[in-house]
Design a protein around this motif. Structure first.
Motif, PDB file in Angstrom:
ATOM      1  N   GLY A  67      -2.883  -5.079  -3.863  1.00  0.00           N
ATOM      2  CA  GLY A  67      -3.764  -4.553  -4.892  1.00  0.00           C
ATOM      3  C   GLY A  67      -2.963  -4.128  -6.118  1.00  0.00           C
ATOM      4  O   GLY A  67      -1.719  -4.119  -6.103  1.00  0.00           O
ATOM      5  N   ALA A  68      -3.692  -3.754  -7.170  1.00  0.00           N
ATOM      6  CA  ALA A  68      -3.075  -3.461  -8.476  1.00  0.00           C
ATOM      7  C   ALA A  68      -1.958  -2.427  -8.385  1.00  0.00           C
ATOM      8  O   ALA A  68      -0.923  -2.554  -9.049  1.00  0.00           O
ATOM      9  N   ASN A  69      -2.145  -1.412  -7.536  1.00  0.00           N
ATOM     10  CA  ASN A  69      -1.144  -0.335  -7.462  1.00  0.00           C
ATOM     11  C   ASN A  69      -0.087  -0.560  -6.393  1.00  0.00           C
ATOM     12  O   ASN A  69       0.682   0.352  -6.084  1.00  0.00           O
ATOM     13  N   ALA A  70      -0.062  -1.743  -5.798  1.00  0.00           N
ATOM     14  CA  ALA A  70       0.865  -1.964  -4.684  1.00  0.00           C
ATOM     15  C   ALA A  70       1.657  -3.253  -4.861  1.00  0.00           C
ATOM     16  O   ALA A  70       2.234  -3.778  -3.917  1.00  0.00           O
ATOM     17  N   LYS A  71       1.723  -3.734  -6.103  1.00  0.00           N
ATOM     18  CA  LYS A  71       2.389  -5.018  -6.378  1.00  0.00           C
ATOM     19  C   LYS A  71       3.865  -5.010  -5.982  1.00  0.00           C
ATOM     20  O   LYS A  71       4.444  -6.053  -5.653  1.00  0.00           O
ATOM     21  N   HIS A  72       4.492  -3.801  -6.025  1.00  0.00           N
ATOM     22  CA  HIS A  72       5.918  -3.693  -5.682  1.00  0.00           C
ATOM     23  C   HIS A  72       6.201  -4.089  -4.240  1.00  0.00           C
ATOM     24  O   HIS A  72       7.343  -4.313  -3.860  1.00  0.00           O
ATOM     25  N   LEU A  73       5.149  -4.148  -3.404  1.00  0.00           N
ATOM     26  CA  LEU A  73       5.370  -4.488  -1.991  1.00  0.00           C
ATOM     27  C   LEU A  73       5.256  -5.992  -1.717  1.00  0.00           C
ATOM     28  O   LEU A  73       5.619  -6.454  -0.626  1.00  0.00           O
ATOM     29  N   LEU A  74       4.770  -6.762  -2.690  1.00  0.00           N
ATOM     30  CA  LEU A  74       4.596  -8.214  -2.490  1.00  0.00           C
ATOM     31  C   LEU A  74       5.898  -8.863  -2.026  1.00  0.00           C
ATOM     32  O   LEU A  74       6.957  -8.659  -2.627  1.00  0.00           O
ATOM     33  N   GLY A  75       5.811  -9.605  -0.923  1.00  0.00           N
ATOM     34  CA  GLY A  75       6.993 -10.306  -0.422  1.00  0.00           C
ATOM     35  C   GLY A  75       7.905  -9.461   0.443  1.00  0.00           C
ATOM     36  O   GLY A  75       8.826  -9.972   1.077  1.00  0.00           O
ATOM     37  N   LYS A  76       7.608  -8.162   0.512  1.00  0.00           N
ATOM     38  CA  LYS A  76       8.448  -7.269   1.327  1.00  0.00           C
ATOM     39  C   LYS A  76       8.010  -7.330   2.798  1.00  0.00           C
ATOM     40  O   LYS A  76       6.858  -7.593   3.115  1.00  0.00           O
ATOM     41  N   ILE A  77       8.966  -7.031   3.680  1.00  0.00           N
ATOM     42  CA  ILE A  77       8.637  -6.870   5.103  1.00  0.00           C
ATOM     43  C   ILE A  77       8.244  -5.409   5.321  1.00  0.00           C
ATOM     44  O   ILE A  77       9.012  -4.501   5.008  1.00  0.00           O
ATOM     45  N   VAL A  78       7.039  -5.218   5.830  1.00  0.00           N
ATOM     46  CA  VAL A  78       6.564  -3.849   6.097  1.00  0.00           C
ATOM     47  C   VAL A  78       6.048  -3.754   7.531  1.00  0.00           C
ATOM     48  O   VAL A  78       5.681  -4.760   8.141  1.00  0.00           O
ATOM     49  N   ALA A  79       6.016  -2.526   8.038  1.00  0.00           N
ATOM     50  CA  ALA A  79       5.453  -2.266   9.364  1.00  0.00           C
ATOM     51  C   ALA A  79       4.228  -1.389   9.182  1.00  0.00           C
ATOM     52  O   ALA A  79       4.158  -0.613   8.219  1.00  0.00           O
ATOM     53  N   ALA A  80       3.255  -1.523  10.093  1.00  0.00           N
ATOM     54  CA  ALA A  80       2.047  -0.712   9.993  1.00  0.00           C
ATOM     55  C   ALA A  80       1.540  -0.315  11.369  1.00  0.00           C
ATOM     56  O   ALA A  80       1.846  -0.955  12.382  1.00  0.00           O
ATOM     57  N   PHE A  81       0.769   0.747  11.368  1.00  0.00           N
ATOM     58  CA  PHE A  81       0.279   1.404  12.587  1.00  0.00           C
ATOM     59  C   PHE A  81      -1.191   1.694  12.341  1.00  0.00           C
ATOM     60  O   PHE A  81      -1.550   2.230  11.318  1.00  0.00           O
ATOM     61  N   GLY A  82      -2.046   1.291  13.213  1.00  0.00           N
ATOM     62  CA  GLY A  82      -3.442   1.627  12.959  1.00  0.00           C
ATOM     63  C   GLY A  82      -4.434   0.693  13.611  1.00  0.00           C
ATOM     64  O   GLY A  82      -5.602   0.638  13.225  1.00  0.00           O
ATOM     65  N   GLY A  83      -4.003  -0.036  14.604  1.00  0.00           N
ATOM     66  CA  GLY A  83      -4.956  -0.851  15.364  1.00  0.00           C
ATOM     67  C   GLY A  83      -5.205  -2.203  14.731  1.00  0.00           C
ATOM     68  O   GLY A  83      -4.820  -2.468  13.581  1.00  0.00           O
ATOM     69  N   ALA A  84      -5.826  -3.098  15.518  1.00  0.00           N
ATOM     70  CA  ALA A  84      -6.226  -4.432  15.062  1.00  0.00           C
ATOM     71  C   ALA A  84      -5.052  -5.281  14.570  1.00  0.00           C
ATOM     72  O   ALA A  84      -5.206  -6.144  13.707  1.00  0.00           O
ATOM     73  N   MET A  85      -3.851  -5.023  15.131  1.00  0.00           N
ATOM     74  CA  MET A  85      -2.682  -5.792  14.705  1.00  0.00           C
ATOM     75  C   MET A  85      -2.539  -7.110  15.472  1.00  0.00           C
ATOM     76  O   MET A  85      -1.709  -7.947  15.102  1.00  0.00           O
ATOM     77  N   TYR A  86      -3.286  -7.306  16.558  1.00  0.00           N
ATOM     78  CA  TYR A  86      -3.274  -8.609  17.222  1.00  0.00           C
ATOM     79  C   TYR A  86      -4.170  -9.529  16.406  1.00  0.00           C
ATOM     80  O   TYR A  86      -5.297  -9.854  16.785  1.00  0.00           O
ATOM     81  N   ALA A  87      -3.644  -9.917  15.249  1.00  0.00           N
ATOM     82  CA  ALA A  87      -4.403 -10.703  14.280  1.00  0.00           C
ATOM     83  C   ALA A  87      -3.412 -11.376  13.351  1.00  0.00           C
ATOM     84  O   ALA A  87      -2.268 -10.936  13.223  1.00  0.00           O
ATOM     85  N   GLN A  88      -3.865 -12.450  12.708  1.00  0.00           N
ATOM     86  CA  GLN A  88      -2.939 -13.144  11.804  1.00  0.00           C
ATOM     87  C   GLN A  88      -2.706 -12.380  10.504  1.00  0.00           C
ATOM     88  O   GLN A  88      -1.621 -12.418   9.938  1.00  0.00           O
TER      89      GLN A  88
END
Lengths: 372, 372
Positions: A104-125
């Motif tokens: 999104g507009a305020n998160a462009k700095h993360l494009l192309g970065k490797i990130v980790a996330a927590f919060g369910g529904a991760m068994y998904a593409q």
């Protein structure tokens, strides 16, 4: 844009059904990103949601690839426990990592970065998450490195955090050769926290000693109780974390702590036991059978459930963020995870793969790559 | 001046010996008084010290009157638990009341008064205590009225106190028809605390309803779990006090609380259970068998021991004194105790009397008059 997502559904006919659904990927809002999930682990805490009370040894499979479908019966006497989720097709997968492919507009700095996330529904593409919830990996870290950034690392850090919060000075940990247990050994070494590791084999004991564990006791040995008492006495541990849950182990830890406290008290007889508070938290259920306590540990004791989200709610976001940043910094050392096998989403539903990870064996762990 | 005192001795030969010893009565220091103990109850908490792990059904008696001696075997597998008290001839009797027959220089105002005291060794004809520990009874109260001023009244008050301290708003209590349970009913009524009483018979249920109990559930009924869930839902109880200890009752209370919390949560499925903290304290051991938990109550739960002296240490002397003064004021109403039988010190060691109080039956209680 759409992608496959694993679903688990408890049905009115007393069966559980696992399948892959093709679902639309929500466009990121200004403060969101879309992660292409390239690595997501199967933790014991995921298995509870995946299978509920179903008897997976009786599972049958139809279809293959994207259309694979697994059906397993839920034993009659366990259906009551499944009632709250009846008829709801639920996504699963607590955590994972991958590349940010949209932002999104305020998160462009993360494009192309490797990130980790927590919060369910991760068994998904793909998974759309708040940018604030995406933990950026340091340079050189892969999605596989970052896949297990939350559940095990934050739980291990939560154990030493709870210890400080509740005024204990040393810990006992069961199923200590697990990925989580290995992280705890490293954290305790770095932070000078005395730790008693309870394992179930010589191989597990060696593995922990090789990474620097000092106190390792083996519950499969006849000398177990004596060894545990000696280690608890040495360390002064009055807090334990138990991943097993069922059986007598939580009570054995409390008993060992009581014997150690009585010895420290100089041996004077106190009819109600020592006044030292002894606490064990059950944070897992590797043994889903009943917990049995003989209460041979005086009156100053507590047993309870321990759950990461409740702990995080208690300490608040600033403290949680400190924990997250430590995990990111040390993702290739303290918080490195080891996997036995990497599978695709469809593989995850094959009976032989289910049998592998459903064993919840201490040192066997499966990683899923939904985009394999 | 001397007097008889009951003693309990665990011997090296694996037996327990109970006897009466004639011991000197310490002269009171300036801040002390000597009580002629005219009434002292046999509480379940006394029986643990009196008999330890001995099998009293196999007790043998020699002598009579002052020279009565009871010997009972300690089963082999339970001797380890008795090790800390081996060879120590211990007095017993947590509480009692009687007339002050001697007083130190600073305690002369208590001479001739009926006082109650707490602090062990009350199964004796005389007991020297600090004047500050002697609770003066109101005019018209007898020693028998004041005999049970501490263990039950302070425990019952400690339950509502713990409830407030730990931010709960209602209580569940087991073995609720006991003397203590009846006090708790009266306290909760006076203080507007919703209380769920768990009893084991229709007669016990009637007894409690007759003194104003609103929620009474009977664990001997097939509908017990449903009744308990309904009462816990009605009251919003998230704290329980369990006198039984062994078996499944503590877990059943936690389960009922979890079902109530899930219903309140609107039925949305939460895989780890509700986030409402559910707590049960075990404060007695009417069933000395193991505690069994099926852990079907999510992760936000706690079970622990609860002991009056530890609670008093936590709240401090000023709060304890408020509790004591309330007990003295209401000794003939809220805190009135009922006894089935009054016996002498020597009678207390007769097998048929031991059999009576060792049953720990909810509504049968023995009072001792050491000066009978």
């Amino acid at each position: 844009m759409d992608g496959l997502q694993l679903r688990t559904l408890a049905k009115d006919d007393g069966t559980l059904e696992l399948s892959l659904e093709r679902v639309p990927v929500p466009e990121p809002k200004d403060d969101e990103v879309v992660i292409r999930v390239d690595a997501t682990p199967i933790n014991p805490s995921d298995i509870g949601l995946l299978f509920g009370a179903a008897d997976m040894s009786k599972a049958t499979v139809t279809g293959s690839g994207e259309s694979i479908k697994v059906t397993a019966p839920v034993p009659e006497n366990l259906r009551r426990a499944m009632a709250p989720r009846l008829g709801q097709s639920l996504p699963a997968g607590n955590e994972g990592a991958g590349e940010v492919v949209k932002a999104g507009a305020n998160a462009k700095h993360l494009l192309g970065k490797i990130v980790a996330a927590f919060g369910g529904a991760m068994y998904a593409q793909y998974r759309t998450v708040r940018a604030a919830d995406a933990l950026e990996m340091p340079p050189g870290a892969t999605a596989a490195d970052g896949a297990s950034c939350f559940v095990n690392p934050l739980t291990a850090l939560g154990m030493t955090g709870t210890m400080r919060l509740e005024n204990h000075t040393a810990l006992v940990h069961t199923a200590a050769a697990s990925n989580l247990g290995q992280m705890l050994v490293k954290i305790c070494k770095a932070d000078s926290v005395p730790l008693v590791n309870v394992v179930r084999s010589d191989a597990q004991a060696k593995l922990l000693r090789d990474i620097g564990a000092v106190h390792v006791v083996d519950s499969s040995k006849p000398s177990f109780m004596d060894d545990l008492i000696a280690a608890v006495t040495d360390t002064g541990a009055t807090l334990g974390f138990d991943a097993i849950g069922g059986g007598r182990i939580a009570g054995q830890i409390l008993t060992a702590m009581e014997v150690a406290a009585a010895r420290k008290g100089g041996g004077a007889f106190n009819r109600y036991g020592s006044s030292t508070h002894k606490q064990v938290y059950i944070y897992g259920g590797l043994d889903t059978g009943p917990t049995e306590l003989n209460r041979a540990f005086g009156m100053a004791w507590g047993l309870g459930g321990w759950l990461l989200p409740l702990y995080m709610a208690k300490i608040g976001p600033a403290e949680v963020d400190k924990m997250r940043q430590r995990v990111a910094r040390e993702i290739k050392t303290t918080f490195a995870s080891h996997y036995t096998k990497t599978v695709s989403l469809a593989d995850m539903l094959k009976p032989e793969v289910i049998a592998l990870y459903n064993r919840r064996a201490t040192n066997e762990k499966v990683l899923v790559n939904p985009n394999a």
